[in-house]
Design a protein around this motif. Structure first.
Motif, PDB file in Angstrom:
ATOM      1  N   GLY A 158       0.836  -1.193   0.000  1.00  0.00           N
ATOM      2  CA  GLY A 158       0.000   0.000   0.000  1.00  0.00           C
ATOM      3  C   GLY A 158       0.870   1.241   0.000  1.00  0.00           C
ATOM      4  N   THR A 159       0.263   2.349  -0.423  1.00  0.00           N
ATOM      5  CA  THR A 159       0.963   3.620  -0.409  1.00  0.00           C
ATOM      6  C   THR A 159       0.351   4.446   0.708  1.00  0.00           C
ATOM      7  OG1 THR A 159       1.183   3.449  -2.798  1.00  0.00           O
ATOM      8  CG2 THR A 159       1.625   5.603  -1.815  1.00  0.00           C
ATOM      9  N   VAL A 160       1.168   4.781   1.683  1.00  0.00           N
ATOM     10  CA  VAL A 160       0.663   5.468   2.858  1.00  0.00           C
ATOM     11  C   VAL A 160       1.478   6.734   3.096  1.00  0.00           C
ATOM     12  CG1 VAL A 160       0.263   5.261   5.339  1.00  0.00           C
ATOM     13  CG2 VAL A 160      -0.017   3.254   3.877  1.00  0.00           C
ATOM     14  N   PRO A 161       0.975   7.887   2.601  1.00  0.00           N
ATOM     15  CA  PRO A 161       1.752   9.114   2.744  1.00  0.00           C
ATOM     16  C   PRO A 161       1.957   9.499   4.206  1.00  0.00           C
ATOM     17  CG  PRO A 161      -0.163   9.440   1.290  1.00  0.00           C
ATOM     18  CD  PRO A 161      -0.305   8.104   1.925  1.00  0.00           C
ATOM     19  N   GLU A 162       0.919   9.326   5.025  1.00  0.00           N
ATOM     20  CA  GLU A 162       1.010   9.805   6.412  1.00  0.00           C
ATOM     21  C   GLU A 162       0.412   8.738   7.326  1.00  0.00           C
ATOM     22  OE1 GLU A 162       1.748  11.102   9.427  1.00  0.00           O
ATOM     23  OE2 GLU A 162      -0.346  11.746   9.478  1.00  0.00           O
ATOM     24  N   PRO A 163       1.264   7.948   8.019  1.00  0.00           N
ATOM     25  CA  PRO A 163       0.757   6.791   8.763  1.00  0.00           C
ATOM     26  C   PRO A 163      -0.336   7.098   9.785  1.00  0.00           C
ATOM     27  CG  PRO A 163       3.133   6.654   8.566  1.00  0.00           C
ATOM     28  CD  PRO A 163       2.736   8.000   8.029  1.00  0.00           C
ATOM     29  N   SER A 164      -0.233   8.212  10.555  1.00  0.00           N
ATOM     30  CA  SER A 164      -1.263   8.375  11.579  1.00  0.00           C
ATOM     31  C   SER A 164      -2.604   8.788  10.958  1.00  0.00           C
ATOM     32  CB  SER A 164      -0.821   9.298  12.725  1.00  0.00           C
ATOM     33  OG  SER A 164      -0.576  10.588  12.269  1.00  0.00           O
ATOM     34  N   ASN A 203     -11.561  -3.840   0.791  1.00  0.00           N
ATOM     35  CA  ASN A 203     -11.715  -2.660  -0.061  1.00  0.00           C
ATOM     36  C   ASN A 203     -10.725  -1.561   0.315  1.00  0.00           C
ATOM     37  OD1 ASN A 203     -13.717  -3.531  -1.804  1.00  0.00           O
ATOM     38  ND2 ASN A 203     -15.357  -3.021  -0.376  1.00  0.00           N
ATOM     39  N   LEU A 204     -10.543  -1.351   1.620  1.00  0.00           N
ATOM     40  CA  LEU A 204      -9.583  -0.331   2.047  1.00  0.00           C
ATOM     41  C   LEU A 204      -8.172  -0.698   1.614  1.00  0.00           C
ATOM     42  CD1 LEU A 204     -10.636   0.860   5.614  1.00  0.00           C
ATOM     43  CD2 LEU A 204     -10.211   2.245   3.569  1.00  0.00           C
ATOM     44  N   ALA A 205      -7.819  -1.983   1.788  1.00  0.00           N
ATOM     45  CA  ALA A 205      -6.477  -2.426   1.406  1.00  0.00           C
ATOM     46  C   ALA A 205      -6.275  -2.265  -0.097  1.00  0.00           C
ATOM     47  CB  ALA A 205      -6.267  -3.879   1.827  1.00  0.00           C
ATOM     48  N   ALA A 206      -7.278  -2.673  -0.884  1.00  0.00           N
ATOM     49  CA  ALA A 206      -7.183  -2.521  -2.344  1.00  0.00           C
ATOM     50  C   ALA A 206      -7.097  -1.039  -2.695  1.00  0.00           C
ATOM     51  CB  ALA A 206      -8.379  -3.190  -3.023  1.00  0.00           C
ATOM     52  N   GLY A 207      -7.850  -0.225  -1.961  1.00  0.00           N
ATOM     53  CA  GLY A 207      -7.810   1.216  -2.199  1.00  0.00           C
ATOM     54  C   GLY A 207      -6.445   1.807  -1.883  1.00  0.00           C
ATOM     55  N   LEU A 208      -5.774   1.249  -0.881  1.00  0.00           N
ATOM     56  CA  LEU A 208      -4.432   1.732  -0.532  1.00  0.00           C
ATOM     57  C   LEU A 208      -3.378   1.212  -1.505  1.00  0.00           C
ATOM     58  CD1 LEU A 208      -4.575   1.369   3.389  1.00  0.00           C
ATOM     59  CD2 LEU A 208      -4.268   3.513   2.143  1.00  0.00           C
ATOM     60  N   GLY A 209      -3.778   0.309  -2.401  1.00  0.00           N
ATOM     61  CA  GLY A 209      -2.851  -0.113  -3.446  1.00  0.00           C
ATOM     62  C   GLY A 209      -2.550  -1.598  -3.493  1.00  0.00           C
ATOM     63  N   ASP A 210      -3.128  -2.371  -2.576  1.00  0.00           N
ATOM     64  CA  ASP A 210      -2.852  -3.808  -2.593  1.00  0.00           C
ATOM     65  C   ASP A 210      -3.601  -4.481  -3.754  1.00  0.00           C
ATOM     66  OD1 ASP A 210      -1.729  -6.178  -1.769  1.00  0.00           O
ATOM     67  OD2 ASP A 210      -3.082  -6.479  -0.071  1.00  0.00           O
ATOM     68  N   ASP A 211      -3.110  -5.619  -4.164  1.00  0.00           N
ATOM     69  CA  ASP A 211      -3.796  -6.438  -5.159  1.00  0.00           C
ATOM     70  C   ASP A 211      -5.048  -7.032  -4.506  1.00  0.00           C
ATOM     71  OD1 ASP A 211      -3.815  -8.200  -7.657  1.00  0.00           O
ATOM     72  OD2 ASP A 211      -3.799  -9.688  -6.045  1.00  0.00           O
ATOM     73  N   ARG A 212      -6.195  -6.929  -5.206  1.00  0.00           N
ATOM     74  CA  ARG A 212      -7.450  -7.350  -4.579  1.00  0.00           C
ATOM     75  C   ARG A 212      -7.462  -8.831  -4.195  1.00  0.00           C
ATOM     76  NH1 ARG A 212     -12.713  -6.728  -3.568  1.00  0.00           N
ATOM     77  NH2 ARG A 212     -12.502  -4.501  -3.802  1.00  0.00           N
ATOM     78  N   ALA A 213      -6.989  -9.688  -5.099  1.00  0.00           N
ATOM     79  CA  ALA A 213      -7.011 -11.131  -4.807  1.00  0.00           C
ATOM     80  C   ALA A 213      -6.098 -11.445  -3.616  1.00  0.00           C
ATOM     81  CB  ALA A 213      -6.579 -11.920  -6.043  1.00  0.00           C
TER      82      ALA A 213
END
Lengths: 227, 227
Positions: A158-164, A203-213
């Motif tokens: 995932g791409t997380v610009p700002e962790p908190s 959905n959140l993980a996929a939205g953050l950039g993870d592969d859905r499967a």
């Protein structure tokens, strides 16, 4: 902040009052947490509350700290695997379990009941401070969410610009889910976990950039692990 | 269910009691909503509450119905554009605004305060019934979320196998965000909207299958529209 617990397994008069307040809270809701009743639970007079805490507000604070300490221990017990998303989802499931098993305490901790709504001074703007509370115990509990988000980013899921701020997204989702489940909107059999909480996590993980499967497989693995 | 409002703009004695209860709730929290005080607000004796509602529980029910009616009106006022995600985010922002402007009423509606926690009979398992409540007003309010999800799917911006379960995901996220903001965890200046709520909406939309850049543009458009 000094703990009211003197040493592991030991129990001070303060800790016994806190434990009594938590039992009354669980059984009768916030209205049941009164000095006279808390003291009676440990075989003392109301004066014990004033002697040890100066009054009910500080006893309620100690109850909130104890709640965060329990949540922190529950989240700290989630072991780490090489699947960072599975670990994050397992953390969410542990958070849900702790909240559901102690629903009155959970609501008190997060400023939802009347008795705690007035103690707003402890709560801080996490977007400014990186922690939702001035209480060390609460800071540690929230830290597990931030660490989970950082591990997602570090493992390339995932791409997380700002962790908190990203942790605040996860927290919003789980907090909302948990309170709706406690209120009864997802029935009593826990099927909200598979029908709402896990799809939301995927959905959140996929939205953050993870592969859905891959995200779906991690969520299934977390559910088996929580078994 | 019969409304306590006799006609548009008119006001029956029942409606005046409901409005008085809502004012007391907003000013003093759930503890302030007592038969004597509600009646005094409209210049009557406590007996008025019993005459018109049979007692406080039914008055509280009427307050909850009024809260859902207001939420329904607020959400119904969100106009539809050809950008279904922008409309869904605008709906979320309207939901947040209504909750923050009437935070005590909002918490009462969703079974979070002690006085409403006991009225669980009205709440239903939305995963089974498609609605979170037996109250027609609540069913209508939730219907806006379901419709928004269905429009996302229809416009090709997401894959939604089961609209009410997907709406439950959005509801969990917004409900949790709103309650954390009300409790003070995102400060008082509303910066949680841009730092947490909108990124959460974008991540969920991208997770449901929308293009991330398109989702970001829709969220920005919704913010300008709400502004």
């Amino acid at each position: 902040m000094a703990s009211v617990r003197d040493n592991e397994g030991g129990s001070t008069p303060k800790q016994r009052l806190v434990d009594a307040a938590i039992r009354l809270l669980a059984a009768g809701g916030p209205e049941a947490v009164q000095a006279r009743r808390v003291a009676a639970e440990v075989g003392a007079s109301s004066m014990a509350v004033y002697t040890h805490f100066g009054g009910m507000p500080d006893l309620v604070d100690a109850v909130v700290r104890e709640g965060f300490e329990r949540l922190d221990r529950r989240l700290a017990a989630v072991s780490r695997s090489d699947d960072a998303l599975c670990d994050a989802v397992t953390l969410g499931l542990a958070y849900r379990a702790e909240a559901l098993e102690n629903s009155q305490l959970y609501r008190l901790m997060f400023g939802i009941t009347a008795v705690s709504a007035s103690r707003r001074g402890q709560r801080t703007d996490l977007l400014g401070t990186g922690s939702p509370t001035e209480l060390e115990e609460g800071r540690r509990a929230f830290g597990h969410l931030v660490a989970a988000v950082e591990r997602l980013a570090a493992s390339g899921r995932g791409t997380v610009p700002e962790p908190s701020a990203a942790a605040a997204q996860l927290w919003s989702a789980v907090h909302g889910y948990v309170l709706l489940e406690i209120a009864g909107f997802f029935g009593d059999e826990g099927h909200g976990v598979e029908q709402v909480l896990l799809p939301l996590a995927v959905n959140l993980a996929a939205g953050l950039g993870d592969d859905r499967a891959a995200a779906e497989e991690s969520a299934r693995r977390a559910l088996r692990r929580a078994g």
